[in-house]
Structures are given as structure tokens and as C-alpha cells.
Design an enzyme around this catalytic site. Sequence first.
Site, PDB file in Angstrom:
ATOM      1  N   HIS A  69       0.845  -1.192   0.000  1.00  0.00           N
ATOM      2  CA  HIS A  69       0.000   0.000   0.000  1.00  0.00           C
ATOM      3  C   HIS A  69       0.880   1.242   0.000  1.00  0.00           C
ATOM      4  O   HIS A  69       1.928   1.279   0.660  1.00  0.00           O
ATOM      5  CB  HIS A  69      -0.896   0.018   1.233  1.00  0.00           C
ATOM      6  N   GLU A  71       0.629   4.008   1.518  1.00  0.00           N
ATOM      7  CA  GLU A  71       0.892   4.552   2.849  1.00  0.00           C
ATOM      8  C   GLU A  71       2.048   3.831   3.534  1.00  0.00           C
ATOM      9  O   GLU A  71       2.948   4.467   4.104  1.00  0.00           O
ATOM     10  CB  GLU A  71      -0.339   4.436   3.748  1.00  0.00           C
ATOM     11  N   CYS A  99      -6.693   1.939   5.170  1.00  0.00           N
ATOM     12  CA  CYS A  99      -7.337   0.723   5.662  1.00  0.00           C
ATOM     13  C   CYS A  99      -6.869   0.465   7.103  1.00  0.00           C
ATOM     14  O   CYS A  99      -6.053   1.207   7.651  1.00  0.00           O
ATOM     15  CB  CYS A  99      -6.969  -0.456   4.763  1.00  0.00           C
ATOM     16  N   CYS A 102      -3.024   0.081   7.359  1.00  0.00           N
ATOM     17  CA  CYS A 102      -2.307   1.347   7.226  1.00  0.00           C
ATOM     18  C   CYS A 102      -2.577   2.269   8.406  1.00  0.00           C
ATOM     19  O   CYS A 102      -1.668   2.952   8.892  1.00  0.00           O
ATOM     20  CB  CYS A 102      -2.667   2.019   5.908  1.00  0.00           C
TER      21      CYS A 102
END
Length: 171
Positions: A69, A71, A99, A102
Site C-alpha cells: 500500500h 501509505e 485501511c 495502514c
Amino acid sequence: MFPINSPLDTPTSPTAEGDVRFMRRALELAALAAADGEVPVGALVVDQAQNVLAEARNTREHTRDPCGHAELIAIRAAAAALGDWRLQGTTLYVTLEPCAMCAGAIVLARIPRVVYAAADPKGGFCGTVGDLSKHPRLNHHFDVVAGLLGDEAAAQLSAFFQALRQARRDR
């Protein structure tokens, strides 16, 4: 499909101009991800002096890594740039609401502020599906600015998934 949590068409925070500038860069990173066949999510970590410490985009498809991801990649790079896992005094800008994974990393990295564009009605954990930003049992809380340039991010995400569905139908 990707609604905005609380639209900020006219940002009012003291750093509103910087927030818009950094979110525009995150949207550029998201467009690069989409061009590579990745879900269009871009992220930046910025310090108090408005220096970009790290920027990233989704890489899950190419790396076959569920943790790819934007992030997480940006948080890791910012920690490496600072030489410290504590990212106090920073802001994370991201085009899609983080999410649970993260948001957990944001807590662990001690990031005090997150600015995101589009809410994620299926997995967002900064206020939509759940909220780790102010969870009373966690040892760190962070401020959330939701919806900054959310219409642009939502349109980018919708266009990506529409094209993906069309490509699958054309097979």
C-alpha cells in the site's frame, strides 16, 4: 462508489494551501500507479517544515505483496529518511482513506496528522468502516482531515475500476 467523508472544497486549516499542493502531488502519484495497472493510490509524508520526506504509490500487483500500500511504503521510506521509526511532527497525505493495516501503521509510527481525499466505504479505518485514529485503547491518536480533493480522487478510482471491468468484459 468512493464517496467523500466530509468535503473540504474550501479548506480552512492554517496549512490549507500546502495541504492542497501535497494532495495534488499524491493524485499525480496515484495516476502513475494507475498507468502501471495498480489501484490508483498515492501517498506522501511531509515534515513540519513542509519538506517531503517520502512519496509512494501502490505496488501490490507488481510486487505480489499484500502490504504494498502507498501509505506503508511512504511510512517506511520516511522512517529511513529520518533514521527513526517515530514520525512525530509529520503529516501523511493519501488519496484514499487508509485501511486498518495502514491506520495501524500510522498509530505505530506516531504520525500526528493524516489528510486523505476519498473515503473508502469498504475498508476505510479513519472514520468510515472503523476508526483507529482516536481508539481509546491505543497509545497514539492522530488527527484526520477527510475529503480534501475527494471528488478528484474518487473520479480517478472510479475511472480505473470502470476501465478494469471493461477490459475483463472485452476478453
